[in-house]
Design a protein around this motif. Structure first.
Motif, mmCIF file in Angstrom:
data_model
loop_
_atom_site.group_PDB
_atom_site.id
_atom_site.type_symbol
_atom_site.label_atom_id
_atom_site.label_comp_id
_atom_site.label_asym_id
_atom_site.label_seq_id
_atom_site.Cartn_x
_atom_site.Cartn_y
_atom_site.Cartn_z
ATOM 1 N N LEU A 71 46.537 4.049 15.716
ATOM 2 C CA LEU A 71 46.932 2.843 14.981
ATOM 3 C C LEU A 71 48.170 2.188 15.599
ATOM 4 C CD1 LEU A 71 46.365 4.057 11.323
ATOM 5 C CD2 LEU A 71 44.916 2.507 12.667
ATOM 6 N N HIS A 72 49.103 3.018 16.065
ATOM 7 C CA HIS A 72 50.315 2.500 16.710
ATOM 8 C C HIS A 72 49.946 1.771 18.009
ATOM 9 C CE1 HIS A 72 54.548 2.287 17.756
ATOM 10 N NE2 HIS A 72 54.272 2.844 18.923
ATOM 11 N N THR A 73 49.041 2.347 18.778
ATOM 12 C CA THR A 73 48.606 1.720 20.030
ATOM 13 C C THR A 73 47.878 0.412 19.749
ATOM 14 O OG1 THR A 73 48.444 3.872 21.117
ATOM 15 C CG2 THR A 73 47.224 2.038 22.130
ATOM 16 N N GLU B 55 44.168 19.194 9.410
ATOM 17 C CA GLU B 55 44.316 17.902 8.731
ATOM 18 C C GLU B 55 45.557 17.163 9.231
ATOM 19 O OE1 GLU B 55 44.155 16.022 4.285
ATOM 20 O OE2 GLU B 55 45.101 17.973 4.514
ATOM 21 N N GLN B 56 46.679 17.865 9.342
ATOM 22 C CA GLN B 56 47.920 17.237 9.791
ATOM 23 C C GLN B 56 47.816 16.747 11.235
ATOM 24 O OE1 GLN B 56 50.233 20.745 8.946
ATOM 25 N NE2 GLN B 56 51.381 19.670 7.333
ATOM 26 N N LEU B 57 47.193 17.552 12.084
ATOM 27 C CA LEU B 57 47.064 17.179 13.491
ATOM 28 C C LEU B 57 46.136 15.973 13.646
ATOM 29 C CD1 LEU B 57 48.094 17.936 16.253
ATOM 30 C CD2 LEU B 57 46.166 19.497 16.495
ATOM 31 N N THR B 58 45.073 15.937 12.852
ATOM 32 C CA THR B 58 44.157 14.796 12.886
ATOM 33 C C THR B 58 44.879 13.534 12.416
ATOM 34 O OG1 THR B 58 42.290 16.259 12.490
ATOM 35 C CG2 THR B 58 41.943 13.931 12.044
ATOM 36 N N GLU B 59 45.629 13.664 11.340
ATOM 37 C CA GLU B 59 46.400 12.530 10.827
ATOM 38 C C GLU B 59 47.393 12.031 11.877
ATOM 39 O OE1 GLU B 59 49.537 12.375 7.322
ATOM 40 O OE2 GLU B 59 47.511 12.780 6.587
ATOM 41 N N HIS B 60 48.047 12.956 12.561
ATOM 42 C CA HIS B 60 49.000 12.612 13.614
ATOM 43 C C HIS B 60 48.299 11.825 14.728
ATOM 44 C CE1 HIS B 60 52.563 13.245 16.170
ATOM 45 N NE2 HIS B 60 51.694 13.441 17.144
ATOM 46 N N GLY C 218 55.786 22.087 20.262
ATOM 47 C CA GLY C 218 56.325 23.144 19.423
ATOM 48 C C GLY C 218 56.105 23.006 17.934
ATOM 49 N N GLN C 219 55.604 21.874 17.467
ATOM 50 C CA GLN C 219 55.368 21.648 16.041
ATOM 51 C C GLN C 219 54.129 22.419 15.586
ATOM 52 O OE1 GLN C 219 57.209 19.581 13.890
ATOM 53 N NE2 GLN C 219 55.925 20.418 12.290
#
Length: 95
Positions: free
Chosen positions: A80-82, A69-74, A63-64
């Protein structure tokens, strides 16, 4: 036509989740993901990366609203978290 509409209406089908039997299979999948990503980004013009209008943003499955750019950053943050999780898990697997 805005970019996300083109992707929504594309014939790209998300592959089913499959457990691979070897690291080589996973590496091949990652190579294919990177190739697809490069080909996709090659079609995106710089001036559509950031969108202020909600109507031109991409609505995620949760729903976000994001622009490209924002989706790529996400997505990058997820990778990186993985990587961080794997780095901490690896010593435990070697025991």
């Amino acid at each position: 036509m805005c970019l996300h509409s083109e992707f929504k209406n594309s014939n790209n089908i998300r592959p089913e989740k499959v457990n691979r039997s070897s690291i080589a299979d996973y590496i091949n999948d990652l190579d294919n993901v990177l190739k697809f990503t490069q080909e996709t980004f090659a079609t995106i013009e710089d001036d559509v990366l950031e969108e202020l209008e909600a109507s031109k943003k991409i609505r995620t499955s949760w729903g976000q609203l994001y622009d490209i750019e924002q989706l790529t950053e996400h997505a990058i943050v997820h990778i990186l978290h993985t990587e961080d999780k794997l780095r901490h898990l690896k010593p435990q697997l070697n025991n």
